[in-house]
Enzyme design. Structure first.
Site, PDB file in Angstrom:
ATOM      1  N   CYS A  48       0.854  -1.189   0.000  1.00 50.97           N
ATOM      2  CA  CYS A  48       0.000   0.000   0.000  1.00 50.97           C
ATOM      3  C   CYS A  48       0.895   1.247   0.000  1.00 50.97           C
ATOM      4  CB  CYS A  48      -0.841  -0.026   1.277  1.00 50.97           C
ATOM      5  SG  CYS A  48      -1.910   1.391   1.512  1.00 50.97           S
ATOM      6  N   HIS A  99      -0.478  -4.355   5.589  1.00 51.84           N
ATOM      7  CA  HIS A  99      -1.806  -4.549   6.202  1.00 51.84           C
ATOM      8  C   HIS A  99      -2.841  -5.140   5.254  1.00 51.84           C
ATOM      9  CE1 HIS A  99      -1.652  -0.428   4.559  1.00 51.84           C
ATOM     10  NE2 HIS A  99      -2.828  -0.755   4.082  1.00 51.84           N
ATOM     11  N   GLU A 100      -2.554  -5.163   3.951  1.00 57.02           N
ATOM     12  CA  GLU A 100      -3.536  -5.687   2.996  1.00 57.02           C
ATOM     13  C   GLU A 100      -3.259  -7.179   2.804  1.00 57.02           C
ATOM     14  OE1 GLU A 100      -2.905  -3.263  -0.468  1.00 57.02           O
ATOM     15  OE2 GLU A 100      -3.434  -1.427   0.586  1.00 57.02           O
ATOM     16  N   THR A 128       0.809   3.505   2.121  1.00 57.31           N
ATOM     17  CA  THR A 128       1.238   3.648   3.515  1.00 57.31           C
ATOM     18  C   THR A 128       2.538   2.880   3.765  1.00 57.31           C
ATOM     19  OG1 THR A 128      -1.079   3.760   4.150  1.00 57.31           O
ATOM     20  CG2 THR A 128       0.488   3.301   5.910  1.00 57.31           C
ATOM     21  N   HIS A 167       5.460   4.767   2.524  1.00 55.25           N
ATOM     22  CA  HIS A 167       5.851   5.819   3.490  1.00 55.25           C
ATOM     23  C   HIS A 167       6.734   5.216   4.593  1.00 55.25           C
ATOM     24  CE1 HIS A 167       3.399   9.035   1.898  1.00 55.25           C
ATOM     25  NE2 HIS A 167       2.341   8.263   1.907  1.00 55.25           N
ATOM     26  N   CYS A 182     -13.240   5.669  14.456  1.00 50.79           N
ATOM     27  CA  CYS A 182     -13.183   5.565  15.916  1.00 50.79           C
ATOM     28  C   CYS A 182     -12.247   6.622  16.516  1.00 50.79           C
ATOM     29  CB  CYS A 182     -12.678   4.161  16.285  1.00 50.79           C
ATOM     30  SG  CYS A 182     -12.200   3.973  18.005  1.00 50.79           S
TER      31      CYS A 182
HETATM   32 ZN   LIG Z   1     -14.243   3.865  18.986  1.00 49.30          ZN
HETATM   33 ZN   LIG Z   2      -3.828  -0.053   2.292  1.00 45.23          ZN
END
Ligand SMILES: [Zn+2]
Ligand SMILES: [Zn+2]
Length: 348
Positions: free
Chosen positions: A42, A67-68, A44, A47, A111
């Site tokens: 990704c 993370h993917e 990210t 980076h 969140c």
């Molecule tokens: Zn939350």
């Molecule tokens: Zn991603």
């Protein structure tokens, strides 16, 4: 089961990454252990790999990033109720606390105390990953692992397009990265009228076109603002999907946005940008929508419907595949000056 695994790790506070042997993660009571079949790189991750200003402020090495992913559940924690060993899953990467106001009102994806998989926790460039049950998405068994792994960015594109209500409207996509290309494919399927694509690198502009944007422009050789205004009788487009974060693209996006139109912001600028609120927003009477992550889990149901029914084929965007141990080649492809690549998928 073996106790060690190979993982791509950010070992210290410096550019690059290393393939090393580490312990297989020990899951907590509310987590599942997934044996990864495919993981994709990704923006990210780039980076983090480059160790730029953002990663210096956020990442705490040593850590496994990425993370993917897609893979099979091999172990479940004792409080896990809805996932079992053998399930074929992918991960939503926004980890919500499930207690704040936003989580309690259907907005877990933003969140108040959000953590990101592979950014704030150990990630997916490995043979195994621990995923909190709340973030597990069960895949259809027929989904190829590389497609399974790109669902997270495909979900960004799905959320961006669906939130913008593009059906029967003229739209412009600013950007030629993989998510912009996915967005072109999704916008076409959900019935956007004309999809203008504005990119930079010829290889990627071509991908944008392949996925459904037509006409497409490269800022290296066209004047997209003039062309799009001409093609829309001087009115501009109904919807702009901004997927670069570049100041110039944001400015151009507002120039080609019709009065009363919708500007959807997904690309993240590298710093603060100066912005003409009066002319761009107030006098134009336009809407601005911010997109962060994917709706949990409305977006996942939508993207699964698109992929499982083969309404959008994301595979043209997956241009490179390497074994995990050759992750370096993947980053080299993404960092190459001509950007002759889309999505890079790694296989442990
Ligand atoms: Zn939350
Ligand atoms: Zn991603």
């Amino acid at each position: 089961m073996a106790e060690k695994m190979l993982a791509v790790m950010k070992k210290g506070k410096a550019p690059g990454a290393e393939l090393i042997e580490v312990d297989i993660p020990k899951i907590k009571e509310d987590e599942v252990l997934v044996k990864i079949k495919a993981c994709s790189i990704c923006g990210t991750d780039v980076h983090i790999y480059n160790w730029d200003e953002w990663s210096q402020s956020r990442i705490k090495p040593p850590m496994i990033f990425g993370h993917e992913c897609a893979g099979d559940v091999v172990e479940v924690g004792k409080n896990v109720k809805g996932v079992k060993v053998g399930d074929y899953v992918s991960a939503e990467t926004h980890i919500p606390d499930q207690t704040c106001f936003l989580c309690k009102t259907g907005k877990m994806h933003i969140c108040q105390n959000l953590k990101i998989l592979g950014v704030d926790t150990n990630g997916a460039f490995a043979e195994y990953i621990a995923i909190p049950e709340i973030c597990v998405w069960k895949n259809d068994k027929s989904l190829a692992p590389e497609i399974g792994s790109i669902q997270e960015p495909f979900g960004n594109a799905t959320y961006t397009v669906m939130e913008s209500q593009v059906s029967a409207k003229n739209i412009a996509i600013m950007g030629d990265g993989p998510i912009a290309c996915f967005a072109a494919g999704i916008a076409r399927v959900v019935g956007a009228a004309k999809i203008f694509g504005v990119g930079e690198f010829p290889f990627r502009v071509n991908l944008l076109n392949k996925m459904g944007a037509n006409p497409v422009y490269s800022i290296l050789k066209h004047k997209p603002v003039d062309e799009i205004m001409k093609a829309t009788s001087g009115e501009g487009v109904d919807v702009v999907l901004e997927m670069t974060g570049a100041k110039k693209a944001i400015e151009d996006g507002f120039k080609i946005l019709k009065k009363g139109g919708t500007f959807t912001a997904f690309g993240i600028p590298s710093g603060k940008i100066e912005f003409d609120l009066s002319n761009n927003v107030i006098f134009k009477g336009c809407n601005i929508i911010g997109i962060n992550g994917r709706k949990m889990f409305e977006t996942w149901y939508q993207l699964s419907n698109l992929l499982n029914n083969k309404l959008v084929d994301p595979s043209p965007v997956i241009t490179h595949k390497f074994p995990l141990k050759d992750f370096q080649k993947g980053f080299d492809a993404i960092l190459s000056p001509k950007k002759e690549c889309g999505k890079v998928v790694l296989f442990p």
